[in-house]
Design a protein around this motif. Structure first.
Motif, PDB file in Angstrom:
ATOM      1  N   LEU B 184      53.132  25.740  43.728  1.00  0.00           N
ATOM      2  CA  LEU B 184      52.687  26.375  44.970  1.00  0.00           C
ATOM      3  C   LEU B 184      51.981  27.704  44.715  1.00  0.00           C
ATOM      4  O   LEU B 184      51.193  28.165  45.551  1.00  0.00           O
ATOM      5  CB  LEU B 184      53.862  26.571  45.935  1.00  0.00           C
ATOM      6  CG  LEU B 184      54.465  25.261  46.475  1.00  0.00           C
ATOM      7  CD1 LEU B 184      55.550  25.554  47.505  1.00  0.00           C
ATOM      8  CD2 LEU B 184      53.393  24.345  47.062  1.00  0.00           C
ATOM      9  N   ASP B 185      52.225  28.325  43.552  1.00  0.00           N
ATOM     10  CA  ASP B 185      51.494  29.548  43.206  1.00  0.00           C
ATOM     11  C   ASP B 185      50.004  29.280  42.996  1.00  0.00           C
ATOM     12  O   ASP B 185      49.208  30.211  42.916  1.00  0.00           O
ATOM     13  CB  ASP B 185      52.048  30.159  41.908  1.00  0.00           C
ATOM     14  CG  ASP B 185      53.456  30.674  42.089  1.00  0.00           C
ATOM     15  OD1 ASP B 185      53.853  30.913  43.250  1.00  0.00           O
ATOM     16  OD2 ASP B 185      54.163  30.829  41.075  1.00  0.00           O
ATOM     17  N   HIS B 186      49.638  28.011  42.881  1.00  0.00           N
ATOM     18  CA  HIS B 186      48.243  27.649  42.649  1.00  0.00           C
ATOM     19  C   HIS B 186      47.526  27.233  43.938  1.00  0.00           C
ATOM     20  O   HIS B 186      46.349  26.894  43.897  1.00  0.00           O
ATOM     21  CB  HIS B 186      48.166  26.529  41.604  1.00  0.00           C
ATOM     22  CG  HIS B 186      48.628  26.981  40.254  1.00  0.00           C
ATOM     23  ND1 HIS B 186      47.770  27.234  39.212  1.00  0.00           N
ATOM     24  CD2 HIS B 186      49.867  27.290  39.786  1.00  0.00           C
ATOM     25  CE1 HIS B 186      48.460  27.662  38.160  1.00  0.00           C
ATOM     26  NE2 HIS B 186      49.730  27.699  38.482  1.00  0.00           N
ATOM     27  N   VAL B 187      48.242  27.244  45.041  1.00  0.00           N
ATOM     28  CA  VAL B 187      47.676  26.779  46.314  1.00  0.00           C
ATOM     29  C   VAL B 187      47.185  27.968  47.139  1.00  0.00           C
ATOM     30  O   VAL B 187      47.916  28.949  47.310  1.00  0.00           O
ATOM     31  CB  VAL B 187      48.741  25.997  47.114  1.00  0.00           C
ATOM     32  CG1 VAL B 187      48.218  25.646  48.508  1.00  0.00           C
ATOM     33  CG2 VAL B 187      49.146  24.741  46.355  1.00  0.00           C
ATOM     34  N   LEU B 188      45.948  27.869  47.646  1.00  0.00           N
ATOM     35  CA  LEU B 188      45.466  28.882  48.576  1.00  0.00           C
ATOM     36  C   LEU B 188      46.041  28.639  49.960  1.00  0.00           C
ATOM     37  O   LEU B 188      46.585  29.544  50.581  1.00  0.00           O
ATOM     38  CB  LEU B 188      43.935  28.853  48.645  1.00  0.00           C
ATOM     39  CG  LEU B 188      43.313  29.869  49.612  1.00  0.00           C
ATOM     40  CD1 LEU B 188      43.538  31.286  49.110  1.00  0.00           C
ATOM     41  CD2 LEU B 188      41.828  29.607  49.800  1.00  0.00           C
ATOM     42  N   GLY B 189      45.906  27.417  50.459  1.00  0.00           N
ATOM     43  CA  GLY B 189      46.402  27.135  51.792  1.00  0.00           C
ATOM     44  C   GLY B 189      46.091  25.723  52.220  1.00  0.00           C
ATOM     45  O   GLY B 189      45.712  24.876  51.398  1.00  0.00           O
ATOM     46  N   LEU B 190      46.264  25.466  53.515  1.00  0.00           N
ATOM     47  CA  LEU B 190      46.147  24.126  54.083  1.00  0.00           C
ATOM     48  C   LEU B 190      45.018  24.075  55.106  1.00  0.00           C
ATOM     49  O   LEU B 190      44.644  25.106  55.686  1.00  0.00           O
ATOM     50  CB  LEU B 190      47.469  23.727  54.748  1.00  0.00           C
ATOM     51  CG  LEU B 190      48.714  23.809  53.854  1.00  0.00           C
ATOM     52  CD1 LEU B 190      49.962  23.389  54.637  1.00  0.00           C
ATOM     53  CD2 LEU B 190      48.549  22.946  52.598  1.00  0.00           C
ATOM     54  N   VAL B 191      44.531  22.862  55.358  1.00  0.00           N
ATOM     55  CA  VAL B 191      43.356  22.685  56.207  1.00  0.00           C
ATOM     56  C   VAL B 191      43.390  21.272  56.784  1.00  0.00           C
ATOM     57  O   VAL B 191      43.932  20.353  56.166  1.00  0.00           O
ATOM     58  CB  VAL B 191      42.072  22.940  55.360  1.00  0.00           C
ATOM     59  CG1 VAL B 191      41.948  21.931  54.231  1.00  0.00           C
ATOM     60  CG2 VAL B 191      40.814  22.987  56.193  1.00  0.00           C
ATOM     61  N   ASN B 192      42.834  21.105  57.979  1.00  0.00           N
ATOM     62  CA  ASN B 192      42.648  19.750  58.523  1.00  0.00           C
ATOM     63  C   ASN B 192      41.686  18.968  57.632  1.00  0.00           C
ATOM     64  O   ASN B 192      40.661  19.507  57.201  1.00  0.00           O
ATOM     65  CB  ASN B 192      42.004  19.803  59.921  1.00  0.00           C
ATOM     66  CG  ASN B 192      42.900  20.374  60.985  1.00  0.00           C
ATOM     67  OD1 ASN B 192      43.931  19.793  61.311  1.00  0.00           O
ATOM     68  ND2 ASN B 192      42.515  21.523  61.535  1.00  0.00           N
ATOM     69  N   PHE B 193      41.978  17.695  57.423  1.00  0.00           N
ATOM     70  CA  PHE B 193      41.088  16.874  56.603  1.00  0.00           C
ATOM     71  C   PHE B 193      40.948  15.493  57.233  1.00  0.00           C
ATOM     72  O   PHE B 193      41.942  14.805  57.461  1.00  0.00           O
ATOM     73  CB  PHE B 193      41.623  16.760  55.170  1.00  0.00           C
ATOM     74  CG  PHE B 193      40.727  15.959  54.269  1.00  0.00           C
ATOM     75  CD1 PHE B 193      39.425  16.380  54.034  1.00  0.00           C
ATOM     76  CD2 PHE B 193      41.172  14.799  53.673  1.00  0.00           C
ATOM     77  CE1 PHE B 193      38.581  15.647  53.218  1.00  0.00           C
ATOM     78  CE2 PHE B 193      40.329  14.056  52.851  1.00  0.00           C
ATOM     79  CZ  PHE B 193      39.038  14.489  52.623  1.00  0.00           C
ATOM     80  N   ASN B 194      39.708  15.108  57.518  1.00  0.00           N
ATOM     81  CA  ASN B 194      39.421  13.804  58.112  1.00  0.00           C
ATOM     82  C   ASN B 194      38.668  12.939  57.112  1.00  0.00           C
ATOM     83  O   ASN B 194      37.479  13.142  56.861  1.00  0.00           O
ATOM     84  CB  ASN B 194      38.601  13.961  59.398  1.00  0.00           C
ATOM     85  CG  ASN B 194      38.571  12.678  60.215  1.00  0.00           C
ATOM     86  OD1 ASN B 194      38.795  11.594  59.671  1.00  0.00           O
ATOM     87  ND2 ASN B 194      38.294  12.796  61.501  1.00  0.00           N
TER      88      ASN B 194
END
Lengths: 336, 336
Positions: B184-194
């Protein structure tokens, strides 16, 4: 000269190692450093050394994929460098060759019929009808592509390593919805491509229907250089693979079920084909251990040699130990 | 503030349209242009306007993938811009949002059990065992990812279009062989994905065993912004899809068979995970027309809304006409 070989060499300077794009006419003995050649040309035109350095660096980055994004401007600079060789622009004769293309995308076809017939037979099946309807492909991890003499890592999740003798196609110009008639104008050239494969996890994963994944992405090799299409009889190139000096595989590009132009056109159908893309042809018939009932061992040296494209040599590393594996889950409604 | 939203907006200047990275605190009303904020900060520190422009441009390119390659230096600049809002650095309120991430790689998992159980049932099968052994995934065409409000092209080779309601995961820091504890230290964030899909050609191609290809690469959508992990309860986010305003799909990230940390760790197992990679979770249960027995029509507007990630809206284009298709081949030894 339109006929060229493109490669990249390593230069170690005060800011560490950097890649330099080099070119050579097909029979030339020495590589020309394209950025250095352009810098010297600009100086001859009256540019100050500082301005010549700035301009040549902007036009000729260390990444071939980025350089190709510059379009005809870069291709002309590269041709001029090879044609008008300035002794001061020659790369050191002992410079280490890097992967010639650092691809922005990598896609692998299955375009040799003999390979998919052989592979299906080993699984007790006949090839799917779709393989005769269109050139089927999947994307791989472009960041995992390595170069000549690079050691191939042996991941912790496999005990079964193999090579694949493939033709690589490097895309120079972006496109979308190309036709076979226009597709070859988008190709820079051809290169040896070894799609190293981990057969046990590949077979397991493919049962999910989403194609190969961990079985392919740990490191495939490309190199040592790219030869432009016009310098080759691309429809009939002899293909050879040797393991520890012994010839295991022999084939020819003449056995492709789909032409290079058709592969490129279909790669671009309905989707963007980016400059700097690496396309793999798929394995030539008999071009991997799976088809021969043989497997690679740690430390084995695999050489691919396609006519006119030099020799790509890689040594297989030793199996990694440790490494995280997911904990299996139980199914919905399972009483386990 | 560590909690942030990242987006990109279009700015049209004398050299044409360019992308600008913008950030905002979760509840902020306006986007801050990160490069402009950094330029103004440098000027306050005594940099000349020209030097401040050069430095801020080098540190904050228009590409978020390239910006993330700058590591902690860029992330600190972005946080400072959002925390210390200078009125002169605000983006115009009517600026058009672009895809927030221009991914360097794109990989899609199949991590929602209900989806693959439903999809298998429609094909008269039970899900493969491997789907319970590890998170299976495939790579897609990263160059085909589009943004909010972009029209989705309808390729010439399909008559059956669908959407897929997925959670997108954006990678900030590169890694290899990560564990769930470090991932998780490598994750920027989350986003909707279609993950828009062409079902007819997808089904046909998958019979070859190499996974989906033309059925997926024509255009998947991401946006409108990325929310950092620390601003979300990522394990229980409501997920909704609407078609022309009607709710078709509802789900939750709580039904993921593998955690976000496990997906990221496995994505990096034995292969490089690049900064700027976009990972898709796979479709949530009931999150596509295929599972519902429904299909999209030309002109349909699809909205995805995951809690805390805004609304991603895209209109489907009209079917393309013409376009090249390969000529089928005959099998070896066939008498056709």
């Amino acid at each position: 000269v339109a006929k060229l070989r493109y490669a990249r060499v390593e230069h170690v300077g005060p800011d560490g190692a950097e890649a330099r794009i080099v070119v050579a006419a097909p029979q030339a003995q020495r590589w020309v450093d394209v950025r250095a050649a352009e810098r010297l040309r600009l100086e001859r035109g009256g540019a100050t050394p500082r301005a010549a350095r700035t301009l040549s660096e902007a036009l000729v980055p260390g990444s071939l994929a980025l350089a190709l994004e510059r379009g005809a401007e870069f291709l002309e600079v590269a041709q001029r460098a090879a044609a008008d060789v300035d002794g001061d622009a020659l790369a050191p004769p002992d410079a280490r060759l890097l992967r010639p293309i650092d691809p922005t995308a990598y896609r692998d076809f299955m375009a040799f019929e003999e390979h998919f017939v052989n592979a299906s037979r080993r699984l007790g099946r006949t090839p799917a009808d779709v393989l005769y309807m269109l050139p089927v492909s999947y994307f791989g991890n472009a960041h995992a592509i390595v170069g000549p003499e690079d050691e191939i890592p042996w991941p912790h999740y496999t005990e079964s390593m193999d090579y694949e003798l493939e033709l690589g196609i490097v895309i120079a110009r972006p496109g979308r919805d190309l036709t076979p008639e226009t597709a070859l104008d988008h190709v820079l050239g051809l290169v040896n491509f070894n799609d190293f494969s981990a057969r046990d996890i590949q077979a397991l994963e493919m049962t999910a229907g989403l194609g190969p994944s961990k079985g392919k992405h740990f490191g495939s090799a490309v190199g040592p250089w790219i030869t432009t299409l016009d310098a080759l009889d691309a429809d009939d190139l002899a293909m050879t693979a040797r393991v520890n000096g012994e010839t295991w595989s022999q084939g020819s590009t003449s056995t492709l079920l789909w032409s290079i132009a058709e592969l490129v056109a279909w790669a671009s159908a309905g989707e963007p084909l980016a400059a700097g893309t690496l396309l793999g042809s798929g394995t030539v018939g008999g071009g991997c251990g799976l088809e021969l009932g043989r497997a690679l061992q740690a430390g084995d040296v695999v050489e691919l040699e396609i006519e006119g494209l030099g020799v790509l040599r890689n040594r297989l590393g030793t199996p990694a130990s440790g490494g995280w594996r997911p904990q299996p889950r139980t199914r919905i409604g399972s009483t386990d």
